[in-house]
Design a protein around this motif. Structure first.
Motif, PDB file in Angstrom:
ATOM      1  N   ALA A 107       0.941  -1.125   0.057  1.00 29.53           N
ATOM      2  CA  ALA A 107       0.111  -0.017   0.038  1.00 29.53           C
ATOM      3  C   ALA A 107       0.998   1.254   0.015  1.00 29.53           C
ATOM      4  CB  ALA A 107      -0.898  -0.004   1.083  1.00 29.53           C
ATOM      5  N   ILE A 108       2.064   1.259   0.759  1.00 32.14           N
ATOM      6  CA  ILE A 108       2.814   2.600   0.947  1.00 32.14           C
ATOM      7  C   ILE A 108       3.339   2.844  -0.567  1.00 32.14           C
ATOM      8  CG2 ILE A 108       5.029   3.054   1.636  1.00 32.14           C
ATOM      9  CD1 ILE A 108       4.281   1.847   4.217  1.00 32.14           C
ATOM     10  N   PHE A 109       4.227   1.587  -1.306  1.00 33.28           N
ATOM     11  CA  PHE A 109       4.671   1.661  -2.502  1.00 33.28           C
ATOM     12  C   PHE A 109       3.786   2.303  -3.600  1.00 33.28           C
ATOM     13  CE2 PHE A 109       8.437  -0.519  -0.531  1.00 33.28           C
ATOM     14  CZ  PHE A 109       9.185   0.480  -0.779  1.00 33.28           C
ATOM     15  N   SER A 110       2.657   1.818  -3.480  1.00 39.00           N
ATOM     16  CA  SER A 110       1.477   2.021  -4.689  1.00 39.00           C
ATOM     17  C   SER A 110       0.949   3.470  -4.409  1.00 39.00           C
ATOM     18  CB  SER A 110       0.429   0.970  -4.519  1.00 39.00           C
ATOM     19  OG  SER A 110      -0.448   1.124  -3.349  1.00 39.00           O
ATOM     20  N   SER A 111       1.155   4.101  -3.256  1.00 34.89           N
ATOM     21  CA  SER A 111       0.414   5.301  -2.987  1.00 34.89           C
ATOM     22  C   SER A 111       1.620   6.380  -3.135  1.00 34.89           C
ATOM     23  CB  SER A 111      -0.149   5.221  -1.881  1.00 34.89           C
ATOM     24  OG  SER A 111       0.650   5.093  -0.532  1.00 34.89           O
ATOM     25  N   LEU A 112       2.774   6.205  -3.296  1.00 33.43           N
ATOM     26  CA  LEU A 112       3.819   7.160  -3.177  1.00 33.43           C
ATOM     27  C   LEU A 112       3.563   8.228  -4.248  1.00 33.43           C
ATOM     28  CD1 LEU A 112       6.935   4.833  -2.595  1.00 33.43           C
ATOM     29  CD2 LEU A 112       6.345   6.548  -1.041  1.00 33.43           C
ATOM     30  N   GLY A 113       3.751   9.532  -3.632  1.00 34.02           N
ATOM     31  CA  GLY A 113       3.724  10.538  -4.643  1.00 34.02           C
ATOM     32  C   GLY A 113       2.274  11.097  -4.964  1.00 34.02           C
ATOM     33  N   THR A 114       1.279  10.290  -4.223  1.00 37.37           N
ATOM     34  CA  THR A 114      -0.071  10.450  -4.445  1.00 37.37           C
ATOM     35  C   THR A 114      -0.672  11.174  -3.310  1.00 37.37           C
ATOM     36  OG1 THR A 114      -0.022   8.677  -6.209  1.00 37.37           O
ATOM     37  CG2 THR A 114      -2.207   9.591  -5.277  1.00 37.37           C
ATOM     38  N   SER A 115      -1.481  12.262  -3.410  1.00 36.50           N
ATOM     39  CA  SER A 115      -1.995  12.868  -2.221  1.00 36.50           C
ATOM     40  C   SER A 115      -3.131  11.767  -1.644  1.00 36.50           C
ATOM     41  CB  SER A 115      -2.692  14.084  -2.608  1.00 36.50           C
ATOM     42  OG  SER A 115      -1.838  15.146  -2.912  1.00 36.50           O
ATOM     43  N   PHE A 116      -3.327  12.092  -0.651  1.00 39.45           N
ATOM     44  CA  PHE A 116      -4.370  11.153   0.194  1.00 39.45           C
ATOM     45  C   PHE A 116      -5.871  11.156  -0.159  1.00 39.45           C
ATOM     46  CE2 PHE A 116      -4.983  15.389   2.380  1.00 39.45           C
ATOM     47  CZ  PHE A 116      -6.488  15.167   2.666  1.00 39.45           C
ATOM     48  N   TYR A 117      -6.169  12.174  -0.831  1.00 42.03           N
ATOM     49  CA  TYR A 117      -7.426  12.457  -1.262  1.00 42.03           C
ATOM     50  C   TYR A 117      -7.864  11.744  -2.693  1.00 42.03           C
ATOM     51  CZ  TYR A 117      -5.074  16.673  -3.248  1.00 42.03           C
ATOM     52  OH  TYR A 117      -4.289  17.234  -4.093  1.00 42.03           O
ATOM     53  N   GLU A 118      -6.519  11.520  -3.227  1.00 40.18           N
ATOM     54  CA  GLU A 118      -6.614  10.795  -4.671  1.00 40.18           C
ATOM     55  C   GLU A 118      -6.739   9.260  -4.648  1.00 40.18           C
ATOM     56  OE1 GLU A 118      -3.948  12.741  -7.725  1.00 40.18           O
ATOM     57  OE2 GLU A 118      -2.857  13.292  -5.923  1.00 40.18           O
ATOM     58  N   PHE A 119      -6.847   8.741  -3.360  1.00 36.61           N
ATOM     59  CA  PHE A 119      -6.705   7.212  -3.016  1.00 36.61           C
ATOM     60  C   PHE A 119      -8.140   7.071  -2.310  1.00 36.61           C
ATOM     61  CE2 PHE A 119      -2.463   6.545  -4.394  1.00 36.61           C
ATOM     62  CZ  PHE A 119      -2.207   5.295  -4.559  1.00 36.61           C
ATOM     63  N   PRO A 120      -8.631   5.852  -2.366  1.00 38.37           N
ATOM     64  CA  PRO A 120      -9.652   5.538  -1.524  1.00 38.37           C
ATOM     65  C   PRO A 120      -9.491   5.627  -0.113  1.00 38.37           C
ATOM     66  CG  PRO A 120      -9.361   3.909  -3.189  1.00 38.37           C
ATOM     67  CD  PRO A 120      -8.210   4.748  -3.423  1.00 38.37           C
ATOM     68  N   PRO A 121     -10.383   5.816   0.718  1.00 42.39           N
ATOM     69  CA  PRO A 121     -10.349   5.765   2.170  1.00 42.39           C
ATOM     70  C   PRO A 121      -9.771   4.579   2.883  1.00 42.39           C
ATOM     71  CG  PRO A 121     -12.360   7.216   1.671  1.00 42.39           C
ATOM     72  CD  PRO A 121     -11.830   6.519   0.215  1.00 42.39           C
ATOM     73  N   THR A 122      -9.906   3.513   2.124  1.00 41.45           N
ATOM     74  CA  THR A 122      -9.703   2.448   2.585  1.00 41.45           C
ATOM     75  C   THR A 122      -8.115   2.435   2.704  1.00 41.45           C
ATOM     76  OG1 THR A 122      -9.759   1.360   0.202  1.00 41.45           O
ATOM     77  CG2 THR A 122     -11.687   1.016   1.929  1.00 41.45           C
ATOM     78  N   LEU A 123      -7.154   3.417   2.216  1.00 47.04           N
ATOM     79  CA  LEU A 123      -5.966   3.056   2.278  1.00 47.04           C
ATOM     80  C   LEU A 123      -5.561   3.138   3.813  1.00 47.04           C
ATOM     81  CD1 LEU A 123      -2.852   3.358   0.982  1.00 47.04           C
ATOM     82  CD2 LEU A 123      -3.282   5.923   0.952  1.00 47.04           C
ATOM     83  N   TRP A 124      -6.294   3.882   4.518  1.00 47.28           N
ATOM     84  CA  TRP A 124      -6.100   3.923   6.112  1.00 47.28           C
ATOM     85  C   TRP A 124      -6.103   2.684   6.653  1.00 47.28           C
ATOM     86  CZ3 TRP A 124      -4.895   7.083  10.040  1.00 47.28           C
ATOM     87  CH2 TRP A 124      -5.253   6.955  11.451  1.00 47.28           C
ATOM     88  N   ASP A 125      -7.074   1.818   6.224  1.00 47.83           N
ATOM     89  CA  ASP A 125      -7.261   0.561   6.939  1.00 47.83           C
ATOM     90  C   ASP A 125      -6.090  -0.465   6.476  1.00 47.83           C
ATOM     91  OD1 ASP A 125      -9.492   0.990   8.191  1.00 47.83           O
ATOM     92  OD2 ASP A 125     -10.995   0.693   6.282  1.00 47.83           O
ATOM     93  N   ASP A 126      -5.781  -0.164   5.083  1.00 49.33           N
ATOM     94  CA  ASP A 126      -4.687  -1.065   4.443  1.00 49.33           C
ATOM     95  C   ASP A 126      -3.507  -0.863   5.215  1.00 49.33           C
ATOM     96  OD1 ASP A 126      -6.371  -2.040   2.670  1.00 49.33           O
ATOM     97  OD2 ASP A 126      -5.730  -0.631   0.898  1.00 49.33           O
ATOM     98  N   THR A 127      -3.217   0.447   5.664  1.00 48.12           N
ATOM     99  CA  THR A 127      -1.800   0.767   6.478  1.00 48.12           C
ATOM    100  C   THR A 127      -2.136   0.672   7.867  1.00 48.12           C
ATOM    101  OG1 THR A 127      -1.491   2.640   4.803  1.00 48.12           O
ATOM    102  CG2 THR A 127      -0.458   2.832   6.663  1.00 48.12           C
ATOM    103  N   ASN A 128      -3.276   0.803   8.577  1.00 46.81           N
ATOM    104  CA  ASN A 128      -3.274   0.804   9.938  1.00 46.81           C
ATOM    105  C   ASN A 128      -3.947  -0.297  10.630  1.00 46.81           C
ATOM    106  OD1 ASN A 128      -1.498   3.134  10.353  1.00 46.81           O
ATOM    107  ND2 ASN A 128      -3.266   4.500   9.696  1.00 46.81           N
ATOM    108  N   ASN A 129      -4.732  -1.128   9.936  1.00 49.02           N
ATOM    109  CA  ASN A 129      -5.128  -2.230  10.745  1.00 49.02           C
ATOM    110  C   ASN A 129      -4.290  -3.113  10.990  1.00 49.02           C
ATOM    111  OD1 ASN A 129      -7.917  -1.259  10.475  1.00 49.02           O
ATOM    112  ND2 ASN A 129      -8.449  -2.936   9.082  1.00 49.02           N
ATOM    113  N   VAL A 130      -3.413  -3.786  10.224  1.00 45.01           N
ATOM    114  CA  VAL A 130      -2.335  -4.599  10.690  1.00 45.01           C
ATOM    115  C   VAL A 130      -1.074  -3.697  10.962  1.00 45.01           C
ATOM    116  CG1 VAL A 130      -0.753  -6.670  10.328  1.00 45.01           C
ATOM    117  CG2 VAL A 130      -2.977  -6.649   9.412  1.00 45.01           C
ATOM    118  N   GLY A 131      -1.051  -3.203  12.313  1.00 44.46           N
ATOM    119  CA  GLY A 131      -0.052  -1.982  12.534  1.00 44.46           C
ATOM    120  C   GLY A 131      -0.732  -1.476  13.652  1.00 44.46           C
ATOM    121  N   LEU A 132      -1.027   0.010  13.611  1.00 36.73           N
ATOM    122  CA  LEU A 132      -1.664   0.568  14.875  1.00 36.73           C
ATOM    123  C   LEU A 132      -2.774  -0.179  15.493  1.00 36.73           C
ATOM    124  CD1 LEU A 132      -1.713   3.117  16.353  1.00 36.73           C
ATOM    125  CD2 LEU A 132      -3.345   4.137  14.746  1.00 36.73           C
TER     126      LEU A 132
END
Length: 330
Positions: A107-132
Motif C-alpha cells: 500500500a505504501i509503495f503504490s501510493s507514493l507521490g499521490t495525495s491522500f484524497y486521490e486514494f480511496p479512504p480504505t488506504l487508512w485500513d490497509d496501512t493501520n489495521n495490521v499495525g496501529l
C-alpha cells in the motif's frame, strides 16, 4: 552471551524482515519466542522467502527456541487465541511483546507521490489495521498477563515517520500514534512495573526494500510518483546493504529485555543507534549503523550528498531540535 534465559516473548510479524531478525536475536539470547504471521509453511517460487517454519528452523539452528503460531492479525479472535496459547503453555508468563506485524508495504509503495484524497479512504485500513490497531489489541492482551506479575516489556516498532512526513498520510499518523501509545500506556503501566517503549530503527536493509530498489533499477523507474527519491538509484543499493541489518533491532530489544533500569525508558521513543551505543552493540557485519540523528544522515537524505560526504558522522542534530522542527503549535 545468554541473558534472556527463562523469558517468554512474542514477536508479531516474524516471517521475514525486522520481525524475523528480532525473533532470531531474542531466541539466540536464550528466550522462548512465540512468532506469528500469516504464512506458516515455506512458499514455493517465492524469491523473498518468508515463513514461520523458516524463521523457527533458523532459530533452532542457532540453538534457540521459536514456536510458530499462524495468526491473521486482522482477526481479534486469532490474536486472542495467540495469547491464550502463550498463557496456558507458560503458566501465565509473558516477559516481552514486540508489536511488529505490518501489512502495508504494498500500500505504501503504490501510493507514493499521490495525495491522500486521490486514494480511496480504505488506504487508512490497509496501512493501520495490521499495525496501529493490532498493536493496541496485542498490548491489551499482553498487559493482562504482565500486570499481575508486576513485570514485563512491550515494544512498538515505529519510525521517524511519526515525527515528520514520510511515505503517505496514514503511515505518518499511524507511526505517530504508535509513539503516543507507548507514552500513554507507559503512564498507566508504570505503577505495575511494566515498561512500554517505541523503537525507531534506522534505515534497514529488509528483503522487501532491497528487492524494490533492485526492481526499480532494472525497470529504469525513477519517477517520484512511483518510488521514493533515491529508491530507483543504483547508488542507493550499496548504501542500504551496509545500513542496519534486520537483526540489529533484535539485539537492541534483547538489551532492553535484560536492562535492570528499563523503567527509566518507559513511555519514551528509543532509537536503535542510541541503544546500540548504550549496550555496546555491533551489527552483523561488525559495524555500527548510521545514526539517523546525525547531521550527515540529515544532509544525505535531504539530497545534499556532497555535503554529507565531507561531514563527520559524529556530529549530531540535538533531539530537542528534531522535536522543535515538528512543532505543531502556531
Amino acid at each position: 552471551m545468554v541473558h534472556l534465559a527463562g523469558k517468554v516473548c512474542i514477536v508479531t510479524g516474524a516471517t521475514r524482515g525486522i520481525g524475523r531478525g528480532i525473533a532470531l536475536q531474542l531466541a539466540e539470547s536464550g528466550a522462548k519466542v512465540y512468532i506469528t504471521g500469516r504464512t506458516l509453511e515455506p512458499r514455493k517460487g517465492s524469491s523473498l522467502g518468508g515463513s514461520l517454519r523458516e524463521t523457527a528452523s533458523e532459530a533452532e539452528a542457532r540453538g534457540g527456541t521459536c514456536v510458530p503460531i499462524q495468526c491473521d492479525h486482522t482477526s481479534e479472535k486469532d490474536v486472542e487465541r495467540l495469547f491464550e496459547i502463550v498463557k496456558n503453555e507458560n503458566d501465565g508468563q509473558l516477559d516481552i511483546l514486540v508489536n511488529n506485524a505490518y501489512a502495508a508495504i504494498n500500500a505504501i509503495f503504490s501510493s507514493l507521490g499521490t495525495s491522500f484524497y486521490e486514494f480511496p479512504p480504505t488506504l487508512w485500513d490497509d496501512t493501520n489495521n495490521v499495525g496501529l490497531r493490532n498493536h493496541y489489541i496485542c498490548s491489551v492482551y499482553a498487559a493482562r498477563l504482565m500486570v499481575p506479575r508486576k513485570k514485563g516489556l512491550i515494544v512498538n516498532v515505529s519510525s521517524v515517520g511519526g515525527l515528520q512526513y514520510l511515505f503517505n498520510v496514514p503511515y505518518g499518523i499511524g507511526k505517530d500514534a504508535c509513539d503516543r501509545m507507548a507514552a500513554d500506556c507507559g503512564a498507566e503501566l508504570r505503577k505495575h512495573n511494566v515498561a512500554f517503549v517505541s523503537l525507531w530503527p534506522g534505515p534497514v536493509a529488509t528483503e522487501n526494500v532491497i528487492d524494490t530498489i533492485q526492481t526499480n533499477i532494472e525497470s529504469g523507474r525513477n519517477d517520484d510518483r512511483e518510488v521514493p527519491k533515491g529508491y530507483a538509484d543504483k547508488d542507493m543499493l550499496p548504501t542500504f546493504k551496509i545500513c542496519e541489518t534486520t537483526e540489529f533491532a533484535g539485539k537492541c530489544i534483547a538489551g532492553l529485555g535484560s536492562d535492570p533500569n528499563i523503567m527509566a525508558m518507559s513511555g519514551k521513543v528509543v532509537t536503535t543507534f542510541d541503544l546500540g551505543r548504550k549496550y555496546k552493540l555491533q551489527d552483523a557485519h561488525g559495524h555500527v549503523p548510521i545514526d539517523m540523528c546525525s547531521l550527515k544522515f540529515a544532509l544525505q537524505h535531504s539530497g545534499h550528498t556532497w555535503l554529507a560526504s565531507i561531514t563527520p558522522s559524529f556530529i549530531q542534530v540535538p533531539k530537542w531540535l528534531m522535536w522543535l522542527s515538528a512543532n505543531r503549535f502556531y
